[in-house]
Design a protein around this motif. Structure first.
Motif, short mmCIF file in Angstrom:
data_model
loop_
_atom_site.label_atom_id
_atom_site.label_comp_id
_atom_site.label_asym_id
_atom_site.label_seq_id
_atom_site.Cartn_x
_atom_site.Cartn_y
_atom_site.Cartn_z
N GLY A 199 0.80 -1.21 0.00
CA GLY A 199 0.00 0.00 0.00
C GLY A 199 0.83 1.27 0.00
N ASP A 200 0.17 2.38 0.23
CA ASP A 200 0.80 3.70 0.09
C ASP A 200 1.93 3.92 1.10
N ALA A 201 1.76 3.44 2.34
CA ALA A 201 2.78 3.68 3.36
C ALA A 201 4.11 3.03 2.98
N VAL A 202 4.05 1.81 2.48
CA VAL A 202 5.27 1.12 2.07
C VAL A 202 5.87 1.77 0.83
N ALA A 203 5.05 2.08 -0.16
CA ALA A 203 5.55 2.71 -1.39
C ALA A 203 6.19 4.06 -1.07
N THR A 204 5.58 4.81 -0.15
CA THR A 204 6.13 6.11 0.21
C THR A 204 7.49 5.97 0.86
N PHE A 205 7.60 5.05 1.83
CA PHE A 205 8.90 4.88 2.48
C PHE A 205 9.95 4.39 1.50
N GLU A 206 9.60 3.45 0.63
CA GLU A 206 10.58 2.94 -0.34
C GLU A 206 11.12 4.08 -1.20
N GLN A 207 10.26 4.98 -1.65
CA GLN A 207 10.73 6.10 -2.46
C GLN A 207 11.59 7.05 -1.64
N GLU A 208 11.16 7.32 -0.39
CA GLU A 208 11.94 8.19 0.49
C GLU A 208 13.32 7.61 0.75
N TRP A 209 13.38 6.30 0.97
CA TRP A 209 14.66 5.67 1.30
C TRP A 209 15.58 5.63 0.09
N ALA A 210 15.03 5.36 -1.10
CA ALA A 210 15.84 5.40 -2.31
C ALA A 210 16.39 6.81 -2.53
N ASP A 211 15.56 7.81 -2.35
CA ASP A 211 16.01 9.20 -2.53
C ASP A 211 17.11 9.54 -1.52
N PHE A 212 16.93 9.12 -0.28
CA PHE A 212 17.92 9.41 0.76
C PHE A 212 19.26 8.77 0.43
N CYS A 213 19.22 7.52 -0.02
CA CYS A 213 20.46 6.78 -0.29
C CYS A 213 21.08 7.17 -1.63
N GLY A 214 20.31 7.80 -2.50
CA GLY A 214 20.84 8.18 -3.80
C GLY A 214 20.81 7.05 -4.81
N THR A 215 19.80 6.20 -4.74
CA THR A 215 19.64 5.09 -5.68
C THR A 215 18.29 5.21 -6.39
N ALA A 216 18.15 4.43 -7.44
CA ALA A 216 16.91 4.49 -8.21
C ALA A 216 15.78 3.73 -7.53
N TYR A 217 16.11 2.70 -6.77
CA TYR A 217 15.08 1.83 -6.20
C TYR A 217 15.41 1.49 -4.75
N ALA A 218 14.35 1.26 -3.97
CA ALA A 218 14.45 0.64 -2.65
C ALA A 218 13.33 -0.38 -2.56
N VAL A 219 13.67 -1.55 -2.09
CA VAL A 219 12.70 -2.64 -1.96
C VAL A 219 12.63 -3.04 -0.50
N GLY A 220 11.50 -2.80 0.14
CA GLY A 220 11.34 -3.16 1.54
C GLY A 220 11.20 -4.65 1.73
N VAL A 221 11.84 -5.17 2.76
CA VAL A 221 11.75 -6.59 3.10
C VAL A 221 11.55 -6.73 4.60
N ALA A 222 11.46 -7.96 5.08
CA ALA A 222 11.08 -8.19 6.47
C ALA A 222 12.18 -7.89 7.47
N ASN A 223 13.45 -8.01 7.06
CA ASN A 223 14.56 -7.81 7.99
C ASN A 223 15.87 -7.71 7.21
#
Length: 370
Positions: free
Chosen positions: A34-58
């Motif tokens: 959902g939106d909360a996960v997609a939002t964080f993934e984009q925020e984290w990719a932007d913070f790290c300076g990468t094109a993508y971030a994929v959230g996982v369990a650990n």
């Protein structure tokens, strides 16, 4: 009593925002994805300076699934520094590959190009560079060495959220960067969580499939691979987004405290680990080397100063991994008897740091004099 870690103040800073967003989740029922996960993934990719971030369990899944997404498994070797949390080697074995343990630099206790070169085998496909304690390894030397050896580089940045090397964020300097958001990390969830960052679209797409039972993107019952259930849930994504907005300030507070430690600790008695050239660390841990470590730690506890040991046994000497050991790794073995982690957290104040240094100096001095 000065605790080793105090998460309460960080929690207090985000409590109202998290509670409000959780209420919205309760009403929406969007607990997975959902939106909360997609939002964080984009925020984290932007913070790290990468094109993508994929959230996982650990963080362990982040490493394991990255290896699988790169096609690394049975018959392959992966170099890992022996001075690391066991999850680094564990993920290699879980992916079906064999860990090859490397020694570390005596000043930083991080893997180097030289120790990497000493650990490779003809079957080596990759090296996992661990930015341990929140400090970046020398990615220039390591990347050049890996290129000469014809192997890939993966970053284990589980303890290094926000650290930089030549102004590049941890996670952005290799094929992929793997993160844990365990509650005690600089950026920590309220439970287990992790992520992989990459600028390779094929790896990102493969990770999205592998974390969700091997589902083909956009399909529910079409499975293109043998995957697993390793999804970042929305409840944790909300927490991570709220904390991410504060991460830079919290990391700066850690650096300020380390400056106090470097100024106040007696360098003849207590040696804080060095930082790599061109690196700016985030000091997940304040690790020093002292003589008579166990005796010193016990006396500090008696005086109300909590400490830790990260880590008491190098990975190549941990029972399930001894079979992968090919010889002694003397730097890590010697350091394991001396390392002591001192209290460090963003809301620790200068007076507490001064007290820690005063007590550590006194205890180590007394121990050294017999």
């Amino acid at each position: 009593m000065i605790p080793f870690l105090d998460l309460g103040a960080m929690t207090s800073e985000v409590r109202d925002e998290v509670t409000s967003k959780w209420q919205q989740l309760l009403e929406s029922g969007q607990f997975i994805g959902g939106d909360a996960v997609a939002t964080f993934e984009q925020e984290w990719a932007d913070f790290c300076g990468t094109a993508y971030a994929v959230g996982v369990a650990n963080g362990t899944d982040a490493l394991q699934l990255t290896l699988r997404a790169m096609g690394i498994g049975r018959g392959n070797d992966v170099v890992v520094p022996t001075n690391s949390f066991v999850a680094t080697a564990e993920a290699v074995v879980l992916a079906g590959a064999n860990p090859r343990f490397a020694d570390v630099d005596p000043d930083t206790l991080l893997i180097t190009g030289q120790t990497l070169k000493a650990a490779v085998s003809p079957a080596t496909r990759a090296v996992i560079v661990v930015h341990l304690f929140g400090q970046m390894a020398d990615m220039g030397e390591l990347s050049a060495t890996a290129s000469d050896l014809g192997i890939e580089v993966i970053e284990d940045a589980a303890q290094a959220q926000g650290a930089t090397w030549q102004s590049n964020r941890a996670g952005s300097l290799a094929v992929a960067g793997c993160f844990s958001f365990y509650p005690g990390k600089n950026l920590g969830a309220f439970g287990d969580a992790g992520a992989v960052v990459t600028s390779d679209p094929a790896i990102a797409e493969r990770l999205v499939t592998l974390r969700d039972h091997g589902r083909v993107t956009g399909e529910h019952y079409e499975h293109g691979a043998i995957g697993t259930n390793s999804r970042l849930d929305a409840m944790q994504a909300v927490v991570l987004s709220a904390k991410l907005r504060r991460l830079e300030a919290w990391n700066q507070a850690r650096r300020s405290l380390i400056s106090d430690y470097r100024r106040l600790l007696d360098p003849d008695l207590v040696q804080l680990l060095a930082e790599s050239d061109h690196a700016v660390g985030v000091y997940h841990l304040a690790v020093a080397r002292v003589g008579e470590r166990d005796q010193v730690r016990a006396e500090l506890a008696r005086r109300g100063i909590a400490t830790g040991i990260h880590y008491p046994t190098p990975c190549h000497l941990i029972a399930p991994y001894v079979g992968y050991c090919t010889g002694s790794l003397p730097v890590a073995e010697a350091a394991a008897t001396e390392i002591l982690s001192l209290p460090l957290y963003p809301h620790m104040n200068a007076e507490q740091a001064e007290l820690v240094c005063s007590e550590v100096n006194a205890v180590v001095r007394a121990s050294a004099s017999g």
